[in-house]
Design a protein around this motif. Structure first.
Motif, PDB file in Angstrom:
ATOM      1  N   THR A  45       0.861  -1.184   0.000  1.00  0.00           N
ATOM      2  CA  THR A  45       0.000   0.000   0.000  1.00  0.00           C
ATOM      3  C   THR A  45       0.894   1.230   0.000  1.00  0.00           C
ATOM      4  OG1 THR A  45      -1.871   1.053   1.127  1.00  0.00           O
ATOM      5  CG2 THR A  45      -0.176   0.087   2.540  1.00  0.00           C
ATOM      6  N   ILE A  46       0.273   2.421  -0.053  1.00  0.00           N
ATOM      7  CA  ILE A  46       1.057   3.657   0.018  1.00  0.00           C
ATOM      8  C   ILE A  46       0.642   4.444   1.262  1.00  0.00           C
ATOM      9  CG2 ILE A  46       1.508   3.810  -2.453  1.00  0.00           C
ATOM     10  CD1 ILE A  46      -0.825   5.787  -2.669  1.00  0.00           C
ATOM     11  N   ALA A  47       1.525   5.331   1.730  1.00  0.00           N
ATOM     12  CA  ALA A  47       1.330   5.965   3.040  1.00  0.00           C
ATOM     13  C   ALA A  47       0.151   6.925   3.054  1.00  0.00           C
ATOM     14  CB  ALA A  47       2.602   6.693   3.463  1.00  0.00           C
ATOM     15  N   HIS A  48      -0.042   7.669   1.974  1.00  0.00           N
ATOM     16  CA  HIS A  48      -1.117   8.656   1.956  1.00  0.00           C
ATOM     17  C   HIS A  48      -1.819   8.578   0.602  1.00  0.00           C
ATOM     18  CE1 HIS A  48      -2.485  13.153   2.347  1.00  0.00           C
ATOM     19  NE2 HIS A  48      -3.467  12.310   2.231  1.00  0.00           N
ATOM     20  N   LYS A  49      -3.090   8.207   0.638  1.00  0.00           N
ATOM     21  CA  LYS A  49      -3.849   8.152  -0.609  1.00  0.00           C
ATOM     22  C   LYS A  49      -4.449   9.545  -0.834  1.00  0.00           C
ATOM     23  CE  LYS A  49      -3.746   3.737   0.933  1.00  0.00           C
ATOM     24  NZ  LYS A  49      -3.244   3.375   2.291  1.00  0.00           N
ATOM     25  N   THR A  50      -4.192  10.134  -1.981  1.00  0.00           N
ATOM     26  CA  THR A  50      -4.700  11.480  -2.226  1.00  0.00           C
ATOM     27  C   THR A  50      -6.189  11.419  -2.588  1.00  0.00           C
ATOM     28  OG1 THR A  50      -4.271  11.447  -4.597  1.00  0.00           O
ATOM     29  CG2 THR A  50      -2.451  12.177  -3.170  1.00  0.00           C
TER      30      THR A  50
END
Ligand code: SF4
Length: 372
Positions: A152-157
């Motif tokens: 996953t990624i740290a911050h989903k925009t």
């Protein structure tokens, strides 16, 4: 297709969620969840029309008396308990939106995943102020594991969430969305990032949204969240007594129970009766009576208490903690379902979120038995 069972469905679901299941074919169905916030190490299975999350990667699951056989050509598998066939299950298919990537090369599945049968779920911020040290972290949580593993990624925009939500509706027919978040610094406790995300998703696609966060310091956030497009709110207690809260989640327990109760009272008039819910993990030390007493207080406020069996996640401090027995779950879920049906707070009437999805507990199956 008949997925009927020879055990009452709610009992089979409770047993599968307590004991987990071994799979003859670990690749069958949709990819399982590992790590992340909330329940994990599970696989979605459909039993008697209900899609439920069943632990398959946990220590108890490897010893489970339940074995799910290889699916047949129609995707149906027989399920055996100690060698005897007790029912049939189906595996929901891998969602089509998982095959897409954003223009900058991020797989959609790193932005949001399919939960249960028709829920799009995302953890907007994959970091948390409570996750910095083992003395403060919630002992059951694996929010950092899927990030560390690159799943996953740290911050989903907001723009990424809107893109994935539109595709999940168009390609896979998802019907509601769960947005949770790790808790950032600041008094809004994540409400601001959830409001921005909901606004972007709602501008892209008509999809009911549940937002989940700790109670913001200022109750005005509830109206801001609703105005941004949030349809339902989850403020998750996890444990109901101060002693168990302090032991299991020493950081989050600094927000006292009284703050949760006043937040519930403020949020229900904004979102409506039954559209505010909480998640309670049974099996962490709270007694049946303590859980049911808390549920009665919540129901009186118009809050839906979603009680789920605790399932340990590999790699967390509680990975060897036992799951609650099916009898313990039955002793809570049967009277709770009666309380909910009598009060007119039913899972089917929730617009979006965990209580509506119901896949992590047999609670809605009990409700269905009382009020089909
Ligand atoms: S109940 Fe909540 S956490 Fe569980 S599968 Fe459904 S949306 Fe996900």
């Amino acid at each position: 297709m008949d997925h009927s069972t020879t055990l009452p469905t709610e009992l089979l679901i409770s047993e599968l969620q307590s004991f987990g299941a071994r799979l003859s074919d670990p690749t069958a169905g949709a990819q399982s969840r590992r790590g992340g916030a909330g329940p994990s190490d599970h696989k979605a299975l459909t039993i008697d029309g209900m899609t439920v999350m069943v632990p398959v990667h946990t220590a108890p699951a490897f010893q489970s008396p339940y074995l799910v056989e290889q699916p047949d050509a129609l995707g149906t598998s027989r399920i055996r308990r100690d060698g005897r066939v007790v029912g049939e299950v189906a595996f929901p298919l891998r969602p089509r939106f998982y095959d897409r990537t954003t223009a900058d090369g991020i797989p959609y599945s790193h932005i949001a995943t399919l939960h249960g049968r028709d829920v799009l779920a995302t953890t907007v911020l994959q970091t948390c102020i409570r996750y910095q040290s083992r003395t403060r972290t919630c002992q059951f949580c694996a929010i950092g594991q899927s990030l560390a593993a690159g799943r996953t990624i740290a911050h989903k925009t907001p723009a990424q969430l809107a893109e994935v939500a539109r595709a999940a509706v168009e390609l896979d027919g998802v019907r509601h969305m769960v947005m949770t978040t790790g808790t950032p610094k600041g008094d809004d406790r994540g409400a601001a990032v959830l409001a921005d995300s909901a606004r972007a998703v709602k501008a892209a696609v008509d999809l009911p949204i549940q937002a989940q966060c700790e109670p913001p310091e200022d109750d005005a956030w509830f109206e801001r969240l609703r105005d941004a497009g949030v349809d339902a709110l989850g403020l998750h207690l996890e444990a109901v007594t101060p002693q168990v809260r302090a032991r299991i989640m020493p950081g989050k327990a600094q927000v006292p129970l009284d703050k949760y109760m006043s937040a519930f009272a403020a949020a229900v008039p904004v979102f409506g009766r039954g559209q505010v819910s909480t998640y309670i993990l049974a099996g962490l030390g709270d007694t049946r009576d303590a859980i049911l007493d808390m549920c009665a207080r919540l129901v009186a406020l118009g809050v839906y208490p979603f009680v789920v069996p605790f399932v340990p996640i590999s790699g967390t401090p509680l990975e060897s903690h036992p799951t609650p027995s099916p009898a313990f779950m039955d002793s809570i879920l049967a009277p709770l379902a009666r309380m909910l049906v009598e009060s007119g707070l039913k899972a089917v009437d929730i617009k979006a979120g965990c209580g509506k999805c119901g896949a992590c507990s047999a609670l809605s199956t009990y409700e269905r038995r009382l009020a089909p």
